[in-house]
Design a protein around this motif. Structure first.
Motif, PDB file in Angstrom:
ATOM      1  N   SER A  81       0.810  -1.221   0.000  1.00  0.00           N
ATOM      2  CA  SER A  81       0.000   0.000   0.000  1.00  0.00           C
ATOM      3  C   SER A  81       0.842   1.268   0.000  1.00  0.00           C
ATOM      4  O   SER A  81       0.536   2.226  -0.720  1.00  0.00           O
ATOM      5  CB  SER A  81      -0.926  -0.010   1.217  1.00  0.00           C
ATOM      6  N   THR A 101      -6.280   8.002  -2.404  1.00  0.00           N
ATOM      7  CA  THR A 101      -6.331   6.911  -1.418  1.00  0.00           C
ATOM      8  C   THR A 101      -7.695   6.211  -1.446  1.00  0.00           C
ATOM      9  O   THR A 101      -7.790   5.042  -1.071  1.00  0.00           O
ATOM     10  CB  THR A 101      -6.038   7.406   0.015  1.00  0.00           C
ATOM     11  N   TYR A 105      -7.962   2.340  -1.848  1.00  0.00           N
ATOM     12  CA  TYR A 105      -8.771   1.572  -0.899  1.00  0.00           C
ATOM     13  C   TYR A 105      -9.701   0.604  -1.622  1.00  0.00           C
ATOM     14  O   TYR A 105      -9.736  -0.595  -1.313  1.00  0.00           O
ATOM     15  CB  TYR A 105      -9.577   2.527  -0.023  1.00  0.00           C
ATOM     16  N   LEU A 120      -6.066   2.136   3.176  1.00  0.00           N
ATOM     17  CA  LEU A 120      -7.217   2.795   3.775  1.00  0.00           C
ATOM     18  C   LEU A 120      -7.287   4.224   3.250  1.00  0.00           C
ATOM     19  O   LEU A 120      -6.298   4.767   2.761  1.00  0.00           O
ATOM     20  CB  LEU A 120      -7.107   2.822   5.300  1.00  0.00           C
ATOM     21  N   ASP A 191     -11.191  -0.708   8.246  1.00  0.00           N
ATOM     22  CA  ASP A 191     -11.929   0.376   7.607  1.00  0.00           C
ATOM     23  C   ASP A 191     -13.155   0.794   8.418  1.00  0.00           C
ATOM     24  O   ASP A 191     -13.687   1.889   8.216  1.00  0.00           O
ATOM     25  CB  ASP A 191     -12.313   0.043   6.159  1.00  0.00           C
TER      26      ASP A 191
END
Length: 206
Positions: A81, A101, A105, A120, A191
Motif C-alpha cells: 500500500s 487513497t 482503498y 485505507l 476500515d
C-alpha cells in the motif's frame, strides 16, 4: 466527449463502489474506477477544498493518468500500500491523496497487496481527527504540550508516503487492539475504524 454532471443526492454504499471498481479493474478501465471512487468521495464524506466537477475534468484531462493508475494498481498488488501511494503521490495535477487513497482503498478490495496492510482512505477530515488525538496524547504525556508537533505531523493534506505508512500501521494496530472489546465487534476490519473516525463515532478512552 464532454462530461455531464447532475446535482442531487444518490446514496451509494462502499459495497456498491467496490463492485463497480472490481468490474472496471477486470476490464483494465482504470480511469472508470477512479471516477467511481471520486464520485463516491463527493458524497457524505464532505467536499475537500478546491474539489468538484471542474477538478475532476482537469484530472481526467491530465496526460498519463491511465498509465499512472495502472502502475499504482500493479504496485499495490505486487508490493504494498505504501509503495502504491508513492506511485501516485504528486504524479497527476489536482489528484491529491484525499482522492487517490479512495482509489487505492477500493482497488485493494479486489487486488489485496502482496505485503503489508491493506490500503485505507486518508483525507483531510481523518487527518484532523488524528491531529486531535495526537494533541490530546501529547498534552497528557508532556511530549507535545502545545500541539505543534501534532500539527506538523498531521498537516491538512499532501502527506508523504512515509506518513501514509505510519497511518496504516496505526489504524491496523488500533483495530486489532479494539477487536473483542465491549464497544467494538471482534471481526471488524480496520476500515470500520476509519469510518468511525471520519464520522466522529469513536473516541479513545482516557
Amino acid at each position: 466527449m464532454a462530461l455531464t454532471f447532475h446535482t442531487g443526492e444518490v446514496g451509494v454504499s462502499r459495497a456498491e463502489v467496490t463492485s463497480i471498481v472490481a468490474d472496471a479493474l477486470r476490464r483494465e478501465a482504470f480511469t472508470e474506477a477512479l471516477v467511481a471512487t471520486y464520485v463516491w468521495g463527493k458524497g457524505k464524506r464532505g467536499t475537500p477544498r478546491g474539489s468538484g466537477p471542474a477538478t475532476l475534468q482537469k484530472i481526467l484531462a491530465a496526460e498519463g493518468l491511465d498509465v499512472a493508475l495502472a502502475a499504482a494498481v500493479t504496485v499495490l498488488h505486487e508490493h504494498g500500500s505504501q509503495e502504491a501511494y508513492a506511485a501516485l503521490h504528486q504524479q497527476i495535477p489536482e489528484l491529491g491523496p484525499s482522492f487517490f487513497t479512495k482509489f487505492l482503498y477500493f482497488t485493494g478490495k479486489t487486488l489485496p497487496p502482496a505485503n503489508g496492510p491493506e490500503p485505507l482512505i486518508l483525507d483531510r477530515v481523518l487527518s484532523l481527527r488524528l491531529r486531535s488525538l495526537a494533541v490530546t496524547v501529547g498534552r497528557e504525556t508532556g511530549h507535545d504540550p502545545d500541539g505543534s508537533v501534532a500539527a506538523w505531523v498531521w498537516a491538512d493534506w499532501n502527506w508523504s508516503p512515509h506518513r501514509y505508512g505510519i497511518y496504516l500501521s496505526f489504524m491496523h494496530a488500533a483495530a486489532r487492539q479494539l477487536a473483542g472489546t465491549d464497544s467494538w465487534p471482534s471481526d471488524a476490519a480496520p476500515d470500520l475504524l476509519e469510518c468511525a473516525l471520519f464520522n466522529s463515532a469513536w473516541e479513545p478512552s482516557s
